[in-house]
Structure formats: C-alpha cells, structure tokens
Design an enzyme around this catalytic site. Structure first.
Site, short mmCIF file in Angstrom:
data_model
loop_
_atom_site.label_atom_id
_atom_site.label_comp_id
_atom_site.label_asym_id
_atom_site.label_seq_id
_atom_site.Cartn_x
_atom_site.Cartn_y
_atom_site.Cartn_z
N LYS A 89 0.82 -1.21 0.00
CA LYS A 89 0.00 0.00 0.00
C LYS A 89 0.86 1.27 0.00
CE LYS A 89 -4.22 -2.09 1.69
NZ LYS A 89 -3.77 -3.51 1.84
C1 LIG Z 1 -4.37 -4.58 1.25
C2 LIG Z 1 -3.58 -5.83 1.11
C3 LIG Z 1 -3.95 -6.85 0.21
C4 LIG Z 1 -5.21 -6.79 -0.63
O1 LIG Z 1 -5.17 -5.79 -1.61
P1 LIG Z 1 -6.51 -5.34 -2.35
O2 LIG Z 1 -6.12 -4.17 -3.17
O3 LIG Z 1 -7.46 -4.96 -1.25
O4 LIG Z 1 -7.01 -6.50 -3.15
C5 LIG Z 1 -3.13 -7.97 0.10
N1 LIG Z 1 -2.02 -8.10 0.86
C6 LIG Z 1 -1.63 -7.14 1.74
C7 LIG Z 1 -0.42 -7.37 2.56
C8 LIG Z 1 -2.40 -5.98 1.89
O5 LIG Z 1 -2.01 -5.03 2.78
#
Ligand SMILES: *Cc1c(COP(=O)(O)O)cnc(C)c1O
Length: 471
Positions: free
Chosen positions: A113
């Site tokens: 993120k």
């Molecule tokens: C947020 C997240 C996901 C999922 O991503 P999406 O965009 O919600 O599908 C997967 N792995 C980690 C470690 C995350 O922080």
C-alpha cells in the site's frame, strides 16, 4: 482526460477534482473515460526508464491538470531509493524458472500500500497548497491501510490524519509502527471495540454532512482512483524486468481482498501491456474466487467473514470490483447501477452466469482465480523457504499457492509480494519454527514511546476529539 462514474452520472471531472473526493455523487466509482493505449514504440522507450520516470510517463496519460514539471518533481520525490530501499524500487526476485516475486513491500510500512499511498501524500500536499485548503483524513484500520496512510501523510502541510483502530487487535508490530509516530499531524485513536465499530464510527461521522464540511473530513480508502492509478506503474515495471522484448507476455498473480491491486493490473492490461493472465488469489474470504468460478457475486455477512492469517484480505465485499464489472458490461452505467445499487441492497448478490459478458471474462480480460487457506499458507511458506531460501509473508503465500495452479510454459508468472513476513510473525513461526527476519531499521520498534488516545466506541466523543485537535 476526464473521469466518469460507474453508475452513469452525467458529470465529467478532471483528475484534481476527484483526487480529494471519495465516491462519485451517484455512489459510483470514478474511472477515466477511456484507457490510453500504449504502443510498441512507447513500450520500447519506457523499458529503460527509472521507476520515477516511468511513473511520470504513465501518470501523464491520466493527469492533465498538473503542469508536467510539477508532476515530474512529485514522482521523483516519491519513488526514491532512500524510501523504497533499492534503485529498482520494485525489484523482481526469481524463485525458479518461470516464477518470480515482484517486491512491492520495501516502503516505510513494509506493505504494497506504500506504493500508492506515498504518491497520494505528495499529491494531496501539492493540491491542498494550490487551493489554500486543509484536509482531515478520517479512517479505520485493522493494519496495513492505516499505517501506510500515516507514513504517507506524516509531516505534510495541510493534512491531518485521525486513524481509528480496534484496541489490542492489531499485530504488535503493526501497532508499534503506527503508535510510535510522534508527528503532530498524526492522531492514533485506539477504540474500545472491534474493527466494525471503528468503521461504523467513520461512516457515522462522514454522514454528518455539517460536521464533515466544518472540519473538512476526507478519506484515503482504496476506492480512490489516484491510488489505483499509482499501482498501474508497477505492472509495467514488473513486465520490463521479466522480459527482454515487447513480443513476450507475462502473467501476474495478485493476493486480493478489495480488488484494488488487481484492478490496477486490469487497467494496465487494458492499456495494452502484454499480460496473458491476471490471477486473482483469495484466502478463505473467497468472494472474488466464487465470482470468477461461477458468475455469482455474493456479499458476505459478518458471521460469514473469517478472521484469517492473511488478515489484510479479510473482506466481506470487494470495494473496487464495481470498476471491473462496469468494463465487463461494456461500460453500461445503468446496468452497473442496477447490480450494485439495487440488487446488492435488496438481495446481497447478483448473478452474471447467464450473461454473455461473464463467459468472456477469462477470454477477453484474462481473469482467472484461485483460493488458499491457512494450511496452504503454512505449506507454501515452508516450501518456499526450504527450496529457495526465500521467506514470504502470509498474503504472498496465498499468491504463490494459487500462481502454481496457473503456470503456463513460456509465460513468466509474476507474483506480487504484498507484505514482508515480519508483519505477520506469529504465522511465520508456526510455519518455520523460527522468527522472521527483521529489517535493520525496525530494530527495537516495539520499545519506542507510543502516541495514542484511547477512546470508547462513541461517535460523539470521537467527534469532540477531532474538533479539539483541528486548529
Ligand atoms: C491490502 C492488502 C492486500 C489486498 O489488496 P486489495 O487491493 O485490497 O485487493 C493484500 N495483501 C496485503 C499485505 C495488503 O495489505
């Protein structure tokens, strides 16, 4: 470039208008009016670029209301070796012939993120300064989103963050990451309750339109188009690292929850990046796997939403999924609205299995899916460690497990590494009988002084706290 709503609203907006907004006025999600196309000449030119320059090229196709020199400076300031730990920013790591990990989690909070949120922080600061405005970001988190938002906004002018988290429910590492921030514009609020309580409070505050206006409340959740757009860049970067010519194709496997990450892959593919398959990997919360297998999209109730060892994928519905369905239905806003607004509200599900569009989802859009459960994660973490001396986190393990079911000879498979194992130490210890490796800059993190306000799950008290801290 103008932006439209997936639910057919007549308005068309510019990038900087939707940057600071959440949903479109009709409750839909914003998408560009069309996907700009990249041709062979552009791919050839982009192949040699640094990540920051590549980001500038991709973003320039979607943003025409920020002067080029400013946008270039924002990209250069965001994607640095200092912040992301390597010159490549998202280095590709080979596990074995044809199977790679793309490292998206070497940013400040060790989860993918950061890739989008770091850019968002700089875009927000830029646009707020240009308008002479301020913004107070209110959010709820059970882990990755909240810390990525705080590390993106810390010290930024014009922005404050009020982040609610359920007291005592995050992993000790995640909690220490957030609560150790001493920046004045970052407010951690530990709520006496569970994650749903935090989310309900955010909704209640946002629904109080007078309060929202007076205190300039905004959000940074995953439906923000700018986040999705930033994620498109690393699909290009992964492709260039795995191939030597633009005649080659690759596939991506994406550990998925809210469908944000893999939706960026769909955008990259729609722009003409040579992607064979987009593999959606879910955990026990298999809303998306069920859809791609059966054509039925069914939102889960809270009793049906499981707490798993890949917690960042524990969702009851996939908030970005509407974007793909809009494209799948030939960009028919009325039809999309009927599904997401009417049918989901009244029945909690919709069924596209008889729709010709669904039959072509794999063929036209490359989507396939798979599911991984706790035992799969343990086995995959163990296997990847024993055979390749690579330690992967629980979410990435869901990806590797599902990727192996979709390998094709001659097509490199790139699994997106979405977090580092240190964030989910308990499961790593369960799988390997040893603690995960800890990056040096996180030594002693849990012992640092903490800055957090403990409050009951009470909307009025949280509003008062915000009001007292906005000046
Ligand atoms: C947020 C997240 C996901 C999922 O991503 P999406 O965009 O919600 O599908 C997967 N792995 C980690 C470690 C995350 O922080």
């Amino acid at each position: 470039m103008r932006y439209l709503s997936t639910r057919g609203h007549a308005d068309r907006k510019q990038f900087c208008e939707i940057l600071l907004e959440g949903l479109a006025p009709d409750g839909g999600l914003y998408l560009p009016e069309h996907y700009p196309q990249v041709d062979a000449a552009m791919l050839t030119k982009w192949r040699g670029l640094s990540y920051a320059d590549l980001a500038f090229e991709v973003l320039s196709l979607y943003i025409d209301d920020i002067p080029a020199a400013d946008l270039k400076a924002i990209c250069a300031k965001t994607y640095t070796e200092e912040v992301f730990g390597s010159r490549e920013i998202v280095p590709l790591k080979k596990l074995e012939d044809g199977l790679y990990l793309e490292a998206l989690s070497n940013g400040p909070t060790l989860a993918f993120k950061d890739m989008a949120m770091q850019l968002l922080g700089n875009l927000f600061e830029y646009e707020l300064a240009r308008r002479g405005e301020e913004l107070n970001i209110l959010g709820a988190t059970s882990g990755d989103t909240g810390s990525a938002a705080e590390y993106a906004m810390r010290g930024k002018h014009g922005v404050r963050v009020f982040m609610l988290s359920p007291q005592g429910r995050m992993s000790p590492f995640q909690q220490a990451q957030m609560f150790s921030l001493q920046d004045e514009n970052i407010h951690n609020i530990a709520v006496e309750g569970v994650f749903d309580d935090c989310q309900d409070i955010v909704k209640a505050v946002s629904n109080d339109l007078d309060f929202k206006r007076q205190y300039k409340i905004g959000t940074v959740n995953s439906i923000n188009w700018a986040r999705l757009m930033a994620q498109v860049v690393y699909y290009f970067a992964g492709y260039f690292q795995a191939t030597t010519s633009n005649a080659e194709k690759v596939s991506f496997t994406v550990p998925s929850g809210n469908f944000g990450n893999v939706c960026a892959g769909h955008v990259a593919r729609s722009m003409g990046l040579p992607i064979a398959k987009l593999v959606v990997a879910t955990n026990e919360n298999d809303v998306l796997d069920e859809f791609f297998r059966t054509g039925v999209y069914r939102v889960r109730g809270s009793a049906d939403t499981h707490e798993t060892s890949s917690p960042s994928m524990d969702i009851s519905k996939a908030s970005n999924f509407e974007r793909f369905v809009f494209d799948l239905l030939g960009r028919d806003g009325q039809k999309t609205k009927a599904l997401f607004h009417d049918q989901l509200a009244s029945q909690g599900r919709f069924d596209l299995s008889a729709d010709a569009a669904f039959a072509s989802a794999a063929q036209r859009y490359g989507f396939v899916s798979g599911k991984s459960v706790h035992a799969d994660r343990l086995a995959t973490i163990r296997d990847t460690w024993q055979r390749f001396a690579a330690m992967i986190d629980t979410h990435t393990a869901d990806g590797v497990k599902v990727a192996r079911e979709q390998l094709e000879a001659g097509v490199p498979m790139i699994v997106l590494e979405t977090a580092l194992p240190i964030k989910f130490a308990a499961t790593i210890e369960e799988a390997l009988g040893q603690s995960p490796t800890r990056p040096a800059k996180f030594e002693g993190l849990e012992a640092l002084p903490k800055r957090v306000k403990l409050l009951p799950a009470d909307v009025a008290l949280i509003k008062r706290y915000i009001a007292e801290n906005v000046h």
